[in-house]
Write an enzyme that holds these catalytic residues in place. Structure first.
Site, PDB file in Angstrom:
ATOM      1  N   HIS A   1      27.858  39.882  58.421  1.00 14.52           N
ATOM      2  CA  HIS A   1      28.315  39.036  57.314  1.00 14.52           C
ATOM      3  C   HIS A   1      28.174  40.212  56.180  1.00 14.52           C
ATOM      4  CE1 HIS A   1      29.413  36.517  54.349  1.00 14.52           C
ATOM      5  NE2 HIS A   1      28.254  36.435  53.724  1.00 14.52           N
TER       6      HIS A   1
ATOM      7  N   ASN B   1      32.263  39.640  49.155  1.00 12.73           N
ATOM      8  CA  ASN B   1      31.546  38.477  50.078  1.00 12.73           C
ATOM      9  C   ASN B   1      32.550  37.525  50.095  1.00 12.73           C
ATOM     10  OD1 ASN B   1      30.416  36.476  51.450  1.00 12.73           O
ATOM     11  ND2 ASN B   1      28.477  36.553  50.097  1.00 12.73           N
TER      12      ASN B   1
ATOM     13  N   CYS C   1      28.650  31.011  54.746  1.00 12.94           N
ATOM     14  CA  CYS C   1      28.716  32.188  55.149  1.00 12.94           C
ATOM     15  C   CYS C   1      28.544  32.119  56.819  1.00 12.94           C
ATOM     16  CB  CYS C   1      27.714  33.243  54.493  1.00 12.94           C
ATOM     17  SG  CYS C   1      28.220  33.385  52.821  1.00 12.94           S
TER      18      CYS C   1
END
Ligand code: COA
Length: 333
Positions: A260, A290, A112
């Site tokens: 994020h 996500n 990520c």
């Protein structure tokens, strides 16, 4: 010499998967998912789509915005944790789709935080004069690797498919001109197994994949959710402040904060800790879940499109993910 972002692009597949859709396949509910994560829906690829298809769409949009053709690009970096094949990396399939013959490309595996890791690398390559025009793209297809049963519900509900891209160019402008100001990256391999997919992996011998591993669910992501959450809300403020400090900036100087998109509660917690006003924060996890390495370039694209990111604005970007890895960057738009 500095590095300027001259174009952004994103692409998500058309197929919308709602929380209620997931609740048909596993023991979960729209209420649980919304309360714990803020996610309403996510996108999953259709039957004939592959990661490089998503990346190509995002890259072509970023190239159009920059007024460039694929052939103008010197080097492609692609961040992913869901590669199209075990090897080679997705970037090679993308390079071919863009019609390029020998332009260098590589995959960066920092999960990520991948986009911000690549931003640091690309900035260094451009400042060193090695390349002048680079494509940096995050691309994830999580949906084909998720456990769509109750066993996998903690992880499966948070992930979505998508891609985001930026074009980076060398700029000789000085003073308060647009460009990447600072990037800071960190990792802590001690916690590698707290959020990981173990198999197939060459760390398993004598065979990296067996029927038994599939039956035991070792091919699906495993996450110690609370542990990850606790570290994310500590590391994100830490690295964000470290990066602003390196650029001699304060929280108040920043116009837009992009975090994020792993869990809306993480982002609310971090924003609260740093006393960031709500109108300086933009989230899109509600619609996409996500998308790991694609999340930050997708945010850049959407905030530019919705008018939140206009020339002269200071944007701070921060991520945390598997590895553990965490990173932050600050740029003038
Ligand atoms: N639907 C319904 N119940 C669920 C569920 C789901 N999708 N997932 C887990 N649960 C249950 C658990 O089984 C557990 O039940 P129990 O109390 O009967 O044992 C309960 O909900 C609480 O589980 P827990 O895992 O402690 O929930 P949580 O509050 O920590 O929320 C996450 C789970 C995944 C949303 C949260 O931990 C998180 O976001 N972690 C960080 C994720 C992240 O940042 N990842 C890194 C980037 S990739």
């Amino acid at each position: 010499m500095r590095t300027k972002i001259t174009g952004t692009g994103m692409y998500v597949p058309d197929r919308v998967v709602t929380n209620d859709d997931l609740a048909q396949w596993m023991d979960t509910s729209d209420e649980w998912i919304q309360q714990r994560t803020g996610i309403l829906e996510r996108r999953w690829i259709g039957p004939d789509q592959q990661p490089a298809d998503l990346a190509e769409r995002a890259c072509r949009q970023a190239l159009d915005a920059a007024g460039l053709e694929p052939n103008d690009i010197d080097c492609i970096l692609l961040g992913t944790l869901s590669s199209q094949a075990d090897f080679p990396g997705t970037s090679f399939f993308l390079q071919h789709k863009l019609g390029l013959e020998d332009t260098p490309c590589m995959d960066v595996r920092a999960q990520c935080s991948g986009f911000l890791y690549m931003l640091q690398l690309a900035d260094a390559l451009i400042r060193a004069g090695t390349h002048r025009k680079m494509l940096v793209v995050g691309c994830e297809v999580h949906s084909t690797g998720l456990d769509i049963s109750t066993r996998g519900r903690d992880v499966t509900v948070i992930f979505g498919d998508g891609s985001g891209a930026v074009v980076l160019e060398a700029s000789e402008e000085e003073g308060d001109a647009p460009g990447i100001l600072e990037v800071r990256i960190h990792s802590q391999g001690e916690h590698a197994k707290r959020l990981w997919v173990e198999a197939p992996g060459s760390g398993i011998s004598p065979s990296r994949l067996t029927h038994e591993m599939i039956d035991d669910g070792r091919v699906f992501p495993h996450m110690e959710g609370r542990f990850v959450f606790k570290h994310a809300v500590t590391r994100m403020p830490e690295v964000l402040l470290e990066t602003l400090d390196a650029a001699s900036l304060k929280i108040e100087d920043v116009d837009l904060f992009l975090f994020h998109q792993a869990n809306l509660r993480i982002n609310e917690f971090v924003a609260g800790k740093l006393e960031i006003p709500e109108d300086k924060l933009f989230n899109n996890i509600m619609s996409y879940g996500n998308c790991s390495a694609a999340a930050i370039p997708m945010l850049l694209h959407e905030t530019q499109a919705n008018g939140m990111l206009t020339p002269g604005k200071l944007v701070s970007m921060t991520a945390f993910g598997a590895g553990f890895s965490w990173a932050s960057a600050v740029a003038r738009w």
